[in-house]
Design an enzyme around this catalytic site. Sequence first.
Site, PDB file in Angstrom:
ATOM      1  N   ALA A  78       0.798  -1.228   0.000  1.00 50.92           N
ATOM      2  CA  ALA A  78       0.000   0.000   0.000  1.00 50.92           C
ATOM      3  C   ALA A  78       0.832   1.279   0.000  1.00 50.92           C
ATOM      4  O   ALA A  78       0.311   2.352   0.282  1.00 50.92           O
ATOM      5  CB  ALA A  78      -0.947  -0.001   1.191  1.00 50.92           C
TER       6      ALA A  78
ATOM      7  N   ASP B 251       7.257  -8.387   5.329  1.00 51.98           N
ATOM      8  CA  ASP B 251       7.472  -9.180   4.120  1.00 51.98           C
ATOM      9  C   ASP B 251       6.333 -10.188   4.066  1.00 51.98           C
ATOM     10  O   ASP B 251       6.361 -11.204   4.764  1.00 51.98           O
ATOM     11  CB  ASP B 251       8.820  -9.884   4.182  1.00 51.98           C
ATOM     12  CG  ASP B 251       9.075 -10.765   2.964  1.00 51.98           C
ATOM     13  OD1 ASP B 251       8.204 -10.825   2.068  1.00 51.98           O
ATOM     14  OD2 ASP B 251      10.150 -11.403   2.914  1.00 51.98           O
ATOM     15  N   VAL B 252       5.320  -9.893   3.271  1.00 51.84           N
ATOM     16  CA  VAL B 252       4.126 -10.741   3.258  1.00 51.84           C
ATOM     17  C   VAL B 252       4.370 -12.098   2.618  1.00 51.84           C
ATOM     18  O   VAL B 252       3.497 -12.969   2.638  1.00 51.84           O
ATOM     19  CB  VAL B 252       2.937 -10.020   2.575  1.00 51.84           C
ATOM     20  CG1 VAL B 252       2.422  -8.884   3.451  1.00 51.84           C
ATOM     21  CG2 VAL B 252       3.303  -9.506   1.184  1.00 51.84           C
TER      22      VAL B 252
ATOM     23  N   SER C  55      -5.340  -9.855 -12.382  1.00 54.37           N
ATOM     24  CA  SER C  55      -4.948  -8.997 -13.502  1.00 54.37           C
ATOM     25  C   SER C  55      -5.536  -9.552 -14.780  1.00 54.37           C
ATOM     26  O   SER C  55      -5.784 -10.756 -14.895  1.00 54.37           O
ATOM     27  CB  SER C  55      -3.423  -8.952 -13.624  1.00 54.37           C
ATOM     28  OG  SER C  55      -3.025  -8.307 -14.825  1.00 54.37           O
TER      29      SER C  55
ATOM     30  N   TYR D 298       3.995 -13.760 -14.110  1.00 49.80           N
ATOM     31  CA  TYR D 298       2.942 -12.877 -13.597  1.00 49.80           C
ATOM     32  C   TYR D 298       1.556 -13.416 -13.959  1.00 49.80           C
ATOM     33  O   TYR D 298       0.642 -13.421 -13.127  1.00 49.80           O
ATOM     34  CB  TYR D 298       3.145 -11.482 -14.184  1.00 49.80           C
ATOM     35  CG  TYR D 298       2.293 -10.395 -13.590  1.00 49.80           C
ATOM     36  CD1 TYR D 298       2.560  -9.889 -12.321  1.00 49.80           C
ATOM     37  CD2 TYR D 298       1.237  -9.840 -14.311  1.00 49.80           C
ATOM     38  CE1 TYR D 298       1.799  -8.870 -11.784  1.00 49.80           C
ATOM     39  CE2 TYR D 298       0.468  -8.814 -13.781  1.00 49.80           C
ATOM     40  CZ  TYR D 298       0.751  -8.335 -12.514  1.00 49.80           C
ATOM     41  OH  TYR D 298      -0.011  -7.318 -11.987  1.00 49.80           O
ATOM     42  N   ALA D 299       1.408 -13.903 -15.197  1.00 49.24           N
ATOM     43  CA  ALA D 299       0.123 -14.456 -15.627  1.00 49.24           C
ATOM     44  C   ALA D 299      -0.259 -15.673 -14.788  1.00 49.24           C
ATOM     45  O   ALA D 299      -1.418 -15.830 -14.381  1.00 49.24           O
ATOM     46  CB  ALA D 299       0.177 -14.827 -17.114  1.00 49.24           C
TER      47      ALA D 299
ATOM     48  N   ALA E 297       0.736 -16.368 -11.729  1.00 48.45           N
ATOM     49  CA  ALA E 297       0.408 -15.933 -10.366  1.00 48.45           C
ATOM     50  C   ALA E 297      -0.981 -15.320 -10.301  1.00 48.45           C
ATOM     51  O   ALA E 297      -1.765 -15.609  -9.377  1.00 48.45           O
ATOM     52  CB  ALA E 297       1.454 -14.930  -9.875  1.00 48.45           C
TER      53      ALA E 297
END
Length: 252
Positions: A14, A63-64, A142, A154-155, A157
């Site tokens: 955030a 650190d999530v 996304s 990224y795709a 995930a």
Amino acid sequence: MTRFAGKVAVVTGAAQGIGAATAARLAEEGAAVAVIDLTAERAQATVDAITAKGGTARAYGCDVADHDAVETVFAQVVADLGALHILVNNAGITRDNLFFKMPKSDWDAVLTVNLTSAFNCSHVAQAYMVKQKYGKIVSLSSRSALGNRGQANYAAAKAGIQGLTATLAIELGPYNVNVNAVAPGYIATPMTAATAERVGASAEDHQALAAERTPLRRVGLPEEIAAVVAFLASEDASYVSGQTLYVNGGAR
């Protein structure tokens, strides 16, 4: 509006972009917001912007991708703010490359930060939500979940976020916990500006090219995604669960 009066929200990633806009929107509507980023210092600017407008927010570093760290910081949020009602899983990174050039380290990093972190945060948050028989989890997917050249990591995930969302909605629904996802298209953020820089374009030129391919003929703004997240986190969406809402200007 005060849709979130008396509610405590956690927003990850955030410090900027969609996460900062979401934290601001939830606070504007009455939530006390835990603004989480890798360090509290990174999150502080978002907190300052919220409190300057009369909202309630606190900065936390975490650190999530570390489950134990998430447990610790969420316990601190509950101790500080009194509860945990809303979780927005927004933390994410990109490491774009064509698949045959992609090092495994970039695959691991993106899957860990974008998907495993959502598991970690949801896993810890659900214990509080199940106990109080109330909760809202909204995760950021996304449009790239449908496939995007140069973004195999990224795709994957972001597609995983959609599967996680659908499954958690089934398992947590009996405890009055709604779980949904938002899948943005091209949004003008520091992340997309960095993508433009990597391909040798200015942010403005990169956005103009994306706008040409979008039916609304413009790119989106972080505040527009925040508005949809706020809807899904509110009682206006009380019978919405297990859904992924694409917010992409009509693109297909």
